[in-house]
Design a protein around this motif. Structure first.
Motif, short mmCIF file in Angstrom:
data_model
loop_
_atom_site.label_atom_id
_atom_site.label_comp_id
_atom_site.label_asym_id
_atom_site.label_seq_id
_atom_site.Cartn_x
_atom_site.Cartn_y
_atom_site.Cartn_z
N ALA A 79 0.84 -1.19 0.00
CA ALA A 79 0.00 0.00 0.00
C ALA A 79 0.88 1.24 0.00
O ALA A 79 1.81 1.36 0.80
N ASP A 82 -6.54 -1.05 -1.25
CA ASP A 82 -7.78 -0.81 -1.98
C ASP A 82 -7.99 -1.97 -2.95
O ASP A 82 -7.70 -1.87 -4.14
N ASN A 85 -10.53 -5.47 -4.16
CA ASN A 85 -11.90 -5.98 -4.21
C ASN A 85 -11.96 -7.25 -3.36
O ASN A 85 -11.84 -8.36 -3.86
N GLN A 129 -9.88 -8.73 6.32
CA GLN A 129 -10.80 -8.43 5.23
C GLN A 129 -11.27 -9.70 4.53
O GLN A 129 -12.46 -9.83 4.20
#
Length: 270
Positions: free
Chosen positions: A149, A156, A158, A184
């Motif tokens: 990142a 970011d 999906n 996540q």
């Protein structure tokens, strides 16, 4: 006006010099100048002729020896001085290697660019550890993503599409953001017990492997002192790895006196 030299974007592979392509080895032997990054192993660099100019342009998360803009400029400067320039990149230059950016920049300045692919670390680490990235009944596909990142910003990605139990997920440069990745993926439906294989310095004498689970991976890899470059393979196929499985020792790893023994188990899988 002197004709500009040709720049070869060459994949150095995962580190084992025996995994270089024949063309890559030939280009190194012919090079007038070599610009190399930090992921190119010492064993591969020994193949560079002593007469060739060497320029280190390594980068790593949080510590950039050279910015990408500076690397682009260096390559153009080398093309103005030399006939054959090798831009040597770990793995494959077009798989998270920013080779496309360098090719575009050099092309705009009239420099001919030729790409020589290399074995990317996903394929190399899979082969070295006995993990097929796709396998009938376990994984119908594979996805490569970066875990890096920019400027410490959240990833970011999906997550809903990545949390697919029928797909192998391979994450490059993902150690620093592993806690976020784990949380996540689990939040978007991937089971917490999904196998995770971590391979540090794959295919080199310094290779280390650890097999854990998605929920325990952040703590397990921290306790085992894993460092970049580490590749993460997430999915059912990871369970096929020839690697230490230390999930049952999670509580013991929290004890400082257990750390030396833990490190000794995960080391030595060259």
């Amino acid at each position: 006006m002197r004709k500009l030299g040709k720049v070869h974007l060459v994949g150095a592979g995962p580190g084992d010099p025996d995994l270089l392509t024949v063309k890559a080895a030939r280009l190194l032997s012919e090079a007038d100048a070599v610009a190399y990054d930090r992921l190119v192993s010492d064993a591969v660099m020994k193949m560079v002729p002593s007469r060739a100019e060497r320029v280190f342009v390594g980068k790593e998360s949080g510590c950039h020896h050279c910015s990408q803009d500076r690397i682009n400029t260096i390559l153009l400067e080398l093309a103005r001085r030399h006939r054959t320039i090798v831009r040597l990149k770990g793995g494959d230059p077009f798989v998270f290697g920013r080779g496309g950016e360098e090719a575009e920049y050099l092309g705009r300045h009239g420099v001919e660019v030729v790409v020589t692919p290399g074995i990317t670390s996903a394929a190399a680490c899979g082969a070295a550890t006995g993990v097929p990235l796709t396998h009938r009944g376990l994984a119908t596909g594979v996805r490569f993503v970066t875990g890096h990142a920019k400027a410490d910003a959240p990833l970011d990605l999906n997550w809903a599409s990545l949390a697919d139990p029928d797909t192998t997920l391979v994450i490059y440069m993902g150690l620093a953001t592993l806690p976020q990745t784990s949380a996540q993926l689990i939040a978007h439906g991937l089971p917490a017990e999904t196998p995770v294989l971590a391979v540090q310095n794959g295919t080199t004498p310094k290779e280390r492997r650890l097999l854990t689970t998605l929920s325990e991976a952040p703590d397990a890899l921290t306790a085992a002192c894993f460092r970049p470059p580490t590749l993460l393979v997430i999915g059912r196929v990871a369970a096929l790895a020839d690697a230490p499985t230390l999930i049952a020792e999670a509580e013991a790893l929290a004890l400082s006196e257990a750390a030396p023994a833990f490190r000794s188990v995960v080391a030595g899988h060259a």
